[in-house]
Design a protein around this motif. Sequence first.
Motif, short mmCIF file in Angstrom:
data_model
loop_
_atom_site.label_atom_id
_atom_site.label_comp_id
_atom_site.label_asym_id
_atom_site.label_seq_id
_atom_site.Cartn_x
_atom_site.Cartn_y
_atom_site.Cartn_z
N LYS A 110 0.85 -1.19 0.00
CA LYS A 110 0.00 0.00 0.00
C LYS A 110 0.88 1.24 0.00
N CYS A 111 0.47 2.23 -0.75
CA CYS A 111 1.25 3.45 -0.89
C CYS A 111 0.57 4.66 -0.25
N LEU A 112 1.38 5.56 0.31
CA LEU A 112 0.87 6.85 0.75
C LEU A 112 0.42 7.60 -0.50
N ASP A 113 -0.79 8.14 -0.46
CA ASP A 113 -1.47 8.58 -1.68
C ASP A 113 -2.17 9.92 -1.44
N ALA A 114 -1.98 10.86 -2.36
CA ALA A 114 -2.76 12.11 -2.34
C ALA A 114 -4.11 11.81 -2.98
N ASN A 129 8.90 13.48 -2.11
CA ASN A 129 10.28 13.88 -1.86
C ASN A 129 10.51 13.92 -0.35
N VAL A 130 11.52 13.19 0.09
CA VAL A 130 11.92 13.21 1.51
C VAL A 130 13.09 14.18 1.59
N ASN A 131 12.86 15.31 2.19
CA ASN A 131 13.79 16.43 2.10
C ASN A 131 14.70 16.54 3.32
N SER A 132 15.86 17.14 3.12
CA SER A 132 16.86 17.24 4.18
C SER A 132 16.40 18.12 5.34
N ASN A 133 15.40 18.98 5.11
CA ASN A 133 14.90 19.83 6.20
C ASN A 133 13.81 19.15 7.02
N GLY A 134 13.56 17.86 6.73
CA GLY A 134 12.59 17.10 7.50
C GLY A 134 11.20 17.07 6.91
N THR A 135 10.95 17.87 5.89
CA THR A 135 9.63 17.86 5.27
C THR A 135 9.50 16.71 4.28
N ILE A 136 8.26 16.34 4.03
CA ILE A 136 7.93 15.35 3.01
C ILE A 136 6.93 16.01 2.08
N THR A 137 7.32 16.18 0.83
CA THR A 137 6.48 16.92 -0.11
C THR A 137 6.02 16.03 -1.25
N GLY A 138 4.80 16.26 -1.70
CA GLY A 138 4.27 15.53 -2.84
C GLY A 138 4.95 15.96 -4.12
N VAL A 139 5.41 15.00 -4.91
CA VAL A 139 6.06 15.32 -6.18
C VAL A 139 5.09 16.05 -7.10
N GLN A 140 3.85 15.61 -7.14
CA GLN A 140 2.87 16.22 -8.03
C GLN A 140 2.43 17.60 -7.56
N SER A 141 2.22 17.75 -6.27
CA SER A 141 1.63 18.98 -5.74
C SER A 141 2.64 19.99 -5.23
N GLY A 142 3.79 19.50 -4.76
CA GLY A 142 4.75 20.38 -4.11
C GLY A 142 4.35 20.76 -2.69
N LEU A 143 3.23 20.22 -2.21
CA LEU A 143 2.74 20.54 -0.88
C LEU A 143 3.33 19.60 0.17
N CYS A 144 3.27 20.03 1.43
CA CYS A 144 3.89 19.30 2.53
C CYS A 144 2.90 18.36 3.22
N LEU A 145 3.44 17.24 3.70
CA LEU A 145 2.68 16.35 4.58
C LEU A 145 2.48 17.07 5.90
N ASP A 146 1.20 17.18 6.34
CA ASP A 146 0.86 18.12 7.40
C ASP A 146 -0.25 17.55 8.28
N PRO A 147 -0.09 17.56 9.63
CA PRO A 147 -1.20 17.22 10.51
C PRO A 147 -2.24 18.35 10.47
N TYR A 148 -3.48 17.99 10.26
CA TYR A 148 -4.52 19.00 10.06
C TYR A 148 -4.60 19.98 11.23
N ASN A 149 -4.61 21.26 10.89
CA ASN A 149 -4.83 22.34 11.85
C ASN A 149 -3.82 22.32 12.99
N LEU A 150 -2.54 22.00 12.64
CA LEU A 150 -1.45 21.99 13.62
C LEU A 150 -1.68 20.97 14.73
N GLY A 151 -2.51 19.97 14.47
CA GLY A 151 -2.86 19.00 15.50
C GLY A 151 -1.68 18.16 15.95
N THR A 152 -1.73 17.76 17.20
CA THR A 152 -0.69 16.89 17.76
C THR A 152 -1.29 15.68 18.49
N ALA A 153 -2.60 15.63 18.60
CA ALA A 153 -3.26 14.58 19.39
C ALA A 153 -3.42 13.30 18.59
#
Length: 371
Positions: A297-301, A326-350
């Motif tokens: 199974k793949c992580l999928d947008a 893209n797994v980036n050296s600054n710790g972010t993970i960005t979608g190749v197609q979108s250029g957007l970052c993997l992000d917990p919704y609304n700054l959530g931590t729970a």
Amino acid sequence: MRTRARWLAALAAFGVAVAGVLAAPAGPASAESNGGVRVMPLGDSITEGTQVPGGYRIGLWQRLAAGRYTVDFVGSQFNGPASLGDHDHQGHPGWRIDQIDANIVGWLNTQRPKSVLLHIGTNDILQNYNVSTAPNRLSSLIDKITNTVPTAEVFVAQIITLSNSNQAAAARTFNAAIPGIVQSKVNAGKRVRLVDMQSALTTADLIDGVHPTAGGYDKMAARWYAALQSVPGSIGDPGTGTGQGTALVGTLSGRCVDVPGSTTTNGTQVQLWDCHGGANQQWTYTSGKALTVYGNKCLDAAGYGTSPGTLVTIYDCHGGANQQWNVNSNGTITGVQSGLCLDPYNLGTANGTKLVLWTCTGQTNQQWSRR
């Protein structure tokens, strides 16, 4: 099946491993795995898996995954069930040795396998095609393989038995010549190995007098696996280098990217959850830029979305741009197609916070590390 890979420092401490695809069409297709040691299952319908689609490749894949080997089955053909994490192969129903020989150089130059699993000769006997010279044709085929990919490990199997008594006798005669053929290649410095498949099955393991039952194919898988394990490097090293997946841990939350309830349902949105080391939190980054879980199974947008707020889900791996990251050296993970970052919704931590794509901000909620 569940394959795992370690992360290599060259890719922001992430490694490269095999990415299985959960799909079961038949016929030619592009390769679905993009990492790991390249292994070519080569032969006829017994390699293809007639009667039991996927054949011995199912049990072999499962053993490799359980042994934490990272392997890429390669070939121009494609079939098998969901329990087979990589459906690529070079098995051609009805083909004889000469037909494989006529095509082998092109296949090898395209696929460049590290290991070749050769089981061929059954159709020469079934078709009564110059059976007395079949060993010579096999010897020539082996030479063509070793000359084309001289660093590959070539595993040559004695063919499985047949129910028809006359054909079974012909198979035994053919098989009796194979150890001498293999030894002659070894004496010449070639990387050729003998696999005793003749004794692995009896006629009770055949579903139609020619092709194995599911249990018979699994016996073949066990022989192939033992042979591969006996040759260092033929399938890499278990659990090292490209062998084990790791967790993705949010820098802000300290929680892991998690598939809720360990489900495998397509379209399930991933979340943050307390790290526990379960298979639903083990992610493998492949050379095709996929992030896989469970090995298939793949992580999928979702819906090929490219706008902020797009859901991040799991889905059958298909190699699309929405499954490349893209797994980036600054710790972010960005979608190749979108250029957007993997992000917990609304700054959530729970626990239970869902993951989405979002405009990259540089904040710690969009940074990830491995554990």
